[in-house]
Design an enzyme around this catalytic site. Structure first.
Site, PDB file in Angstrom:
ATOM      1  N   ASP A  70      -9.032  -6.300   2.605  1.00 18.61           N
ATOM      2  CA  ASP A  70      -7.456  -6.541   1.372  1.00 18.61           C
ATOM      3  C   ASP A  70      -7.105  -8.252   2.897  1.00 18.61           C
ATOM      4  OD1 ASP A  70      -7.190  -4.299   0.940  1.00 18.61           O
ATOM      5  OD2 ASP A  70      -6.608  -3.589   2.522  1.00 18.61           O
ATOM      6  N   ASP A 129       1.577  -1.344  -0.039  1.00 13.44           N
ATOM      7  CA  ASP A 129       0.158   0.105   0.088  1.00 13.44           C
ATOM      8  C   ASP A 129       0.874   1.320  -0.331  1.00 13.44           C
ATOM      9  OD1 ASP A 129      -2.779  -0.919   0.194  1.00 13.44           O
ATOM     10  OD2 ASP A 129      -2.417  -1.610   2.060  1.00 13.44           O
ATOM     11  N   ASP A 145      -4.342  -4.038   5.274  1.00 15.26           N
ATOM     12  CA  ASP A 145      -5.014  -3.756   6.047  1.00 15.26           C
ATOM     13  C   ASP A 145      -6.616  -3.016   6.743  1.00 15.26           C
ATOM     14  OD1 ASP A 145      -5.963  -1.115   4.507  1.00 15.26           O
ATOM     15  OD2 ASP A 145      -4.704   0.291   5.653  1.00 15.26           O
TER      16      ASP A 145
END
Length: 1010
Positions: free
Chosen positions: A722, A390, A718
Site C-alpha cells: 500500500d 480500507d 496498512d
C-alpha cells in the site's frame, strides 16, 4: 499448531543448507561484541556474511532462540548508545535566543535605537544653558527592552512548538519486533542493540544491520542502499567468499524494507556503525523545510514591508520638498518616521505564532488518535475532497469472527464473538445436534486454516490478545472453539509460500511428527482463487474428484455468504507422501542438492489440491462510521471504500455505512484493468465509490485518477504494497495498529486507532486550525495596517489635525516608535495565540473543501484588513484631534498647557484608543461574516489575553517611570470614556460591514472560509 511451541512462538524455519566450513568471526564485528566475548574474535576475516550464524551468535553472546535479556539489552544500550544516525548537534540555548534577532525588521529597530541615541546626544549638546534635556535616552532604552521581551517571547513560543513536534515524533517513532527473554516484543527501533534477535515480516523496516539466522521466502527491497530495483531474495546460508553489498544475501541492512516472507536476524551493527551510517557520515545535514503557509506569510510580510518603505520614501520626499530639512533634528525625525512606519507594518512575531498555533493544533489532533507527522500537512487536511479507505478495521470494528463453516455436507454455525476462544459449533438451524460427517469436515476445515496461518493468540491476565492479521486470528479462535487444534498438534511447519495480495492465498508444508514425518501441503485463500487450484474435494473421510456441479455449488455458497456481508476464505490440502522437500515431484534443487526457494515454486506446491471447505467471517461496521460518512458528505468530501473482499460483501457494508445507496455496484480489480483508456478510467472513478477484489497497485491507479480530476485525496493503507499509493496521495494515512512500518514511514498521518471516524475528525480539526490561522492573520494584519494608516495620515494631515502648529518646524509624529512597538508587543502575541486555539465553528463541516490554489489571504480578507485598518486610523486620529488646538473637531487653547504638553496628552489618547481598538478588533476578527456575539464567551483564552493587555495599558498610563519611557500622561475618567467610545466604533463598523456581507451572501449554501 505447525511450527509453534506451546507459547505460540512464530519462529520461521531455518532453510536447509549443506555442511560447509565455518569461517571465523570477522574483525568488523568486534566493535559490536560485548567485551566478555570480544577476545574470542579473530582479526583476519572481512564481514559477518562470511561467518556461520551460530558463530556470530556465539561471538555476540546471544541464544537465537531466546534473545537478550532486558538487563543485558539495557547494558549494551548504555555501552553502544541509541540505534540512530547522528544528527546535527543541538543548537545551544543562547544561540537560539540570539536567532530571534535575525530579522530585517529587528535590524531596523536597532537602527532606530542608534538614531535615538544620536538624537539624544545632539539634544544634550545643543541644550540651552541650565537645561540638559532628558537624563537618559528613554526611546532607545524602551526599544531595546521591547526587543529583548519580544525575543524572549519568541524563544519561549518556539521552544513550546519544538516540544510539541518532539512529542509527536516520539509517537510516530518506528518500532521493531525483537526476541527478548524468549518472547517477541515490540520496542522502539532506537532501542535495538547489537546482539538483538529481530523478527522480520512483510512490511517491516529493517532496524539495523544483521546476520540472518532464519528465513522463509524472505525478500527485501534494498534500492535505498544498493540501487537494486528488484527485491533481493535472502537466505541464512554462509557465503563462501567476500561479496559486494548487494550480493550479501545472508545479511539485512538498516533502512531496507521486507516485501515478502519472514525471517530472524542477529543485529551486528547499529547506529552510525551500519552501512547507512557510513553513508550518513559523508552527507551534510539539511535544514528543516518551512511549510507552504509559512512561505506565504513570509511573502505577505515582504510585500507589506516593501509597500511601507515606498510609502516612507514618498512621505520623506514630500516633507523635504514642502517643509525642507533645516537642521539635524529634522533629518533624525524623518528617519524615525520611516522606521516607525516599517515597525508598524509587519507583525514581528508572525512566523513564531504561526508555528506555535500549528504545533498546538497538531497536538490536539494527536490526543484524538490522529498523529500528523508534519505541520505542513494540516493545510492539506482541510482541503481533502476524497477519502479512500480500507474496509477491514477502518470502516469495520476489526474484530473478525468466524460464524459459518461451509463444507461438502452442509454448513455449521460457530458461536461467540471477539478473540476469546469460547463458543460452540451448532447446526445450521442453531441446535447442538450436528451431523458427525459435517462436524468432521468443519473441524478439518478449521484445522487447515489454523495450520496455514501466521497469526497468534495470547492470553494475558485473563484477556486474549490477537497478534497478527485479525482474519487469521479469527480462524485460530474458531479452531479452538471446535477443538480442531488438538487434531493437528503433531504437525510442524517446514516451509511456506507466503500470502501476497497478488496471489490472494498462502500455503505451508508441514510434517506430521506422529506419522514418520510425512509432509502435507495446507493452503487457505480467496475461494475463487483456491478453487481453481483444486482437483478433488473431501467428503467425510473420503476424497472424490471435483465436478463442475461442485464448483458451481461452492461459488453459489460464496455469493450467498458474501451477500450477507461475510468474508469467505477457502481451505485446501494435499498429502505429499514424502518426508523430504527435495523428493517432492517437480521441485527444483541446486547443485548441492538443496531445495531452491519454495516461494519461487508455488505452482508445484499449490497444484492438485483437495478442497476441504470455507469459512464465513464477519466484521461488523463501526457504529460511529455511518455518522462520520454523513458528516464528510455534508462537508463536500466523498468517501470511497477499497477492499480485497468479494464485491457483494463490499457493497453490503458500503450501503450499511451510507457510502452508496442500496443496490449500489462495486468495481473490481479486473474491471479496472480492463479500462485501458485513461478517460474511461477517470469517468468510472468519478462515479464509483466501492472497489472490491482489488490489489494494492489498483489503489495507486485510483489515487492518480482522482488526482487528475483535481481532487485532494486521502488514502489509507496498512500493508507494504500500500506504501506507493499512500505516498502518492495528498494525505497518506497509515494504520497505527495494523499498519506496517514501511507504510507508516510513507504516510503523512497515522491513525492510532485505525478508525475511519478519526480521519473525519482530523479533517474537521484541520479545517478548524486553518480557520484559526485566517482569524489571527485577519486580526494581526488589519491591526498593523491600522498603525501604518495612523502614522501615514497623521503626518500627511498633521496641519489639519493640529498635530503640527503653524510656528513649529520639522516632522511631528502622531505616535512614537516606542508606542508602536508596545502596541505590537501587547496586541500581537497573546490575543493572536488565543485566537489560534479558538473552538472550531459549527459550520466548519458544512462548507466545501478549499482549493489548494486558493490564497490564504484572499480578496474578502484583504477587504476586511484595509477597511478595519482605515477605521482604526480614523478613530485614533479623531481622538488625538479632540485634544489639540487648531484641529478639525476642537480648537483648544494652546496657551493653557503649551503645545508639547498637549501633544503628549493627544498621543496618550491616540495610543490608548489604538490599543483598545485592536482589542475590539480581536473580537470582530473571529469571523468574516458572523457577528461577534456568536459564541462570544467560548474562548476564555482570548478574554484572558484582552484582560492582560488592558491591565498593561493601564500601567503604561499611570506608572510614572512608564510615563517617561512611553511619553504618556494619566487620563481622566472623561478621557477614558472618549477612548472606549471611539475604540468601540471599530467593532460597530465591523458589525455593519458583516450585515452587508451577509445580505449579499443570503441564499448561498457555502459561505466560504470563516
Amino acid at each position: 499448531m505447525v511450527g509453534r511451541s506451546d507459547d505460540h512462538s512464530t519462529t520461521p524455519p531455518v532453510t536447509e543448507q549443506a555442511d560447509e566450513p565455518r569461517p571465523q568471526i570477522p574483525m568488523e564485528l568486534t566493535d559490536a561484541i560485548p567485551q566478555d566475548a570480544a577476545h574470542d574474535a579473530p582479526t583476519d576475516a572481512a564481514d559477518p556474511s562470511l561467518s556461520d550464524a551460530v558463530d556470530v551468535a556465539k561471538a555476540l553472546d546471544v541464544d537465537p532462540k531466546v534473545g537478550l535479556s532486558e538487563q543485558e539489552a539495557q547494558r549494551r544500550r548504555e555501552q553502544f548508545g541509541s540505534n540512530e544516525l547522528e544528527s546535527a548537534p543541538p543548537v545551544p540555548r543562547w544561540k537560539k535566543f540570539l536567532q530571534q534577532f535575525r530579522d530585517p525588521l529587528v535590524y531596523l529597530l536597532f537602527a532606530a535605537t542608534i538614531i535615538s541615541v544620536i538624537a539624544w546626544i545632539i539634544e544634550r549638546l545643543n541644550a540651552a544653558p541650565g537645561s540638559h534635556g532628558e537624563a537618559l535616552p528613554f526611546d532607545a532604552i524602551v526599544i531595546v527592552l521591547i526587543l529583548l521581551v519580544n525575543a524572549a517571547l519568541g524563544y519561549i513560543q518556539e521552544a513550546k512548538a519544538e516540544q510539541a513536534v518532539e512529542a509527536l515524533s516520539k509517537m510516530t517513532a518506528p518500532q521493531t519486533s525483537v526476541l527478548r527473554d524468549g518472547k517477541v516484543s515490540r520496542i522502539r527501533t532506537t532501542d535495538v542493540v547489537p546482539g538483538d534477535i529481530v523478527v522480520l515480516g512483510e512490511g517491516d523496516s529493517v532496524p539495523a544491520d544483521g546476520r540472518l539466522v532464519a528465513a522463509a521466502s524472505l525478500r527485501i527491497a534494498e534500492a535505498s542502499l544498493t540501487g537494486e530495483s528488484v527485491p533481493v531474495g535472502k537466505r541464512p546460508d554462509t557465503l563462501t567468499g567476500a561479496k559486494a553489498l548487494g550480493d550479501r544475501t545472508n545479511m539485512v541492512f538498516n533502512g531496507t524494507a521486507v516485501t515478502q516472507g519472514t525471517g530472524r536476524a542477529i543485529i551486528t551493527a547499529t547506529g552510525m556503525r551500519t552501512q547507512v551510517g557510513h553513508i550518513a557520515e559523508m552527507l551534510s545535514h539539511t535544514e528543516d523545510e518551512i511549510t507552504p503557509l509559512q512561505r506565504e506569510m513570509n511573502r505577505v510580510s515582504k510585500i507589506l514591508g516593501i509597500a511601507v518603505c515606498i510609502i516612507a520614501v514618498i512621505v520623506l520626499v514630500a516633507l523635504a520638498v514642502v517643509e525642507g530639512f533645516h537642521d539635524i533634528h529634522d533629518v533624525i525625525d524623518s528617519l524615525l518616521l520611516s522606521v516607525s512606519l516599517a515597525v508598524a507594518a509587519v507583525p514581528e512575531g508572525l512566523a513564531t505564532i504561526l508555528t506555535v498555533v500549528l504545533a498546538l493544533g497538531v497536538q490536539r489532533m494527536a490526543a484524538h488518535h490522529a498523529i500528523v507527522k508534519k505541520l505542513s500537512s494540516v493545510e492539506t487536511l482541510g482541503s481533502a475532497s476524497v477519502i479512500c479507505s480500507d474496509k477491514t478495521g477502518t470502516l469495520t470494528r476489526n474484530e473478525m469472527t468466524v460464524e459459518r463453516v461451509a463444507t461438502a455436507s452442509g454448513e455449521v454455525q460457530v458461536t461467540g464473538t471477539g478473540y476469546r476462544p469460547e463458543g460452540r459449533v451448532l447446526s445450521d438451524g442453531g441446535t447442538d445436534e450436528v451431523d458427525a460427517t459435517l462436524l468432521h469436515e468443519a473441524v478439518a476445515t478449521l484445522g487447515i486454516g489454523a495450520l496455514a496461518n501466521d497469526g497468534d493468540l495470547r492470553e494475558r491476565d485473563g484477556d486474549w490478545e490477537a497478534v497478527g492479521d485479525p482474519t487469521e486470528v479469527s480462524i485460530l479462535v474458531a479452531a479452538r472453539k471446535a477443538k480442531a487444534n488438538r487434531h493437528y498438534a503433531s504437525y510442524q511447519r517446514v516451509a511456506e509460500v507466503p500470502f501476497t495480495s497478488e496471489r490472494k492465498r498462502m500455503s505451508i508444508i508441514a510434517k506430521n511428527t506422529a506419522d514418520d514425518g510425512i509432509l502435507t501441503v495446507f493452503a487457505k485463500g480467496a475461494p475463487d482463487v483456491l478453487l481453481g487450484l483444486c482437483t478433488h474435494m473431501a467428503v467425510g473421510n473420503a476424497v472424490r474428484r471435483l465436478t463442475d456441479g461442485d464448483r458451481a455449488d461452492i461459488q453459489a455458497t460464496v455469493e450467498r455468504l458474501s451477500s450477507q456481508a461475510y468474508r469467505t476464505l477457502g481451505q485446501a490440502y494435499r498429502p505429499l507422501e514424502t518426508q523430504s522437500l527435495s523428493q517432492i515431484p517437480g521441485i527444483q534443487t541446486d547443485a548441492a542438492g538443496q531445495v531452491v526457494d519454495i516461494a519461487e515454486q508455488s505452482d508445484v506446491i499449490e497444484s492438485q489440491l483437495i478442497w476441504a471447505g470455507m469459512v464465513g467471517i464477519i466484521d461488523p461496521p463501526r457504529t460511529e462510521v455511518r455518522d462520520s460518512v454523513k458528516e464528510a458528505h455534508k462537508a463536500g468530501i466523498r468517501t470511497v471504500m477499497i477492499t480485497g473482499d468479494h464485491p457483494l460483501t463490499a457493497t453490503r457494508i458500503a450501503s450499511d455505512l451510507g457510502i452508496v445507496s442500496e443496490g449500489g455496484e462495486a468495481l473490481t480489480g479486473d474491471q479496472l484493468d480492463a479500462l485501458t483508456d485513461q478517460d474511461a478510467l477517470d469517468r468510472a472513478t468519478s462515479k464509483v465509490s466501492v472497489y472490491a477484489r482489488v490489489a494494492p497497485e489498483h489503489k495507486l491507479t485510483i489515487v492518480k485518477s482522482l488526482q487528475r480530476q483535481h481532487n485532494i485525496v486521502a488514502m489509507t493503507g496498512d500493508g507494504v504494497n500500500d506504501a506507493p499509493a499512500v505516498k502518492a496521495a495528498d494525505i497518506g494515512v497509515a494504520m497505527g495498529v495494523t499498519g506496517t512500518e514501511v507504510t507508516k514511514e510513507s504516510a503523512k498521518m497515522i491513525l492510532a486507532d485505525d478508525n475511519f471516524s478519526t480521519i473525519v475528525d482530523a479533517v474537521r480539526e484541520g479545517r478548524g486550525i486553518f480557520d484559526n490561522i485566517r482569524k489571527f492573520l485577519r486580526y494581526l494584519l488589519s491591526s498593523n495596517v491600522g498603525e501604518v494608516f495612523t502614522v501615514f495620515f497623521g503626518v500627511i494631515f498633521a496641519g489639519f489635525l493640529g498635530i503640527t502648529q503653524p510656528e513649529s518646524r520639522g516632522v511631528t509624529l502622531p505616535l512614537l516608535a516606542t508606542q508602536l512597538l508596545w502596541i505590537n508587543l501587547l496586541t500581537d502575541a497573546a490575543p493572536a495565540l488565543a485566537m489560534g486555539v479558538d473552538p472550531t465553528s459549527d459550520d466548519v463541516m458544512e462548507r466545501h473543501p478549499r482549493s489548494m490554489k486558493d490564497n490564504v489571504i484572499d480578496r474578502p480578507m484583504w477587504g476586511d484588513i484595509v477597511f478595519i485598518g482605515l477605521v482604526m486610523a480614523v478613530v485614533t486620529l479623531i481622538g488625538m484631534d479632540m485634544h489639540l488646538s487648531g484641529g478639525l473637531f476642537t480648537d483648544r487653547s494652546v496657551e493653557a498647557i503649551g503645545h508639547d504638553a498637549q501633544m503628549v496628552e493627544a498621543r496618550t489618547m491616540g495610543f490608548t484608543i489604538l490599543v483598545f481598538a485592536q482589542m475590539f478588533n480581536a473580537l470582530a476578527s473571529r469571523s468574516h461574516l458572523h457577528s461577534f456575539f456568536s459564541h462570544l464567551f467560548t474562548n476564555r483564552w482570548l478574554w484572558g489575553a484582552i484582560a492582560v493587555s488592558a491591565a498593561l495599558q493601564v500601567l503604561v498610563i499611570y506608572v510614572p517611570i512608564l510615563n517617561t519611557a512611553f511619553g504618556t500622561v494619566p487620563l481622566t475618567l472623561t478621557d477614558w470614556l472618549e477612548c472606549m467610545g471611539l475604540a468601540l466604533l471599530v467593532l460597530v463598523a465591523s458589525e455593519l460591514r458583516k450585515i452587508v456581507l451577509r445580505a449579499r451572501h443570503r441564499g448561498s449554501v457555502d459561505l466560504g472560509q470563516d
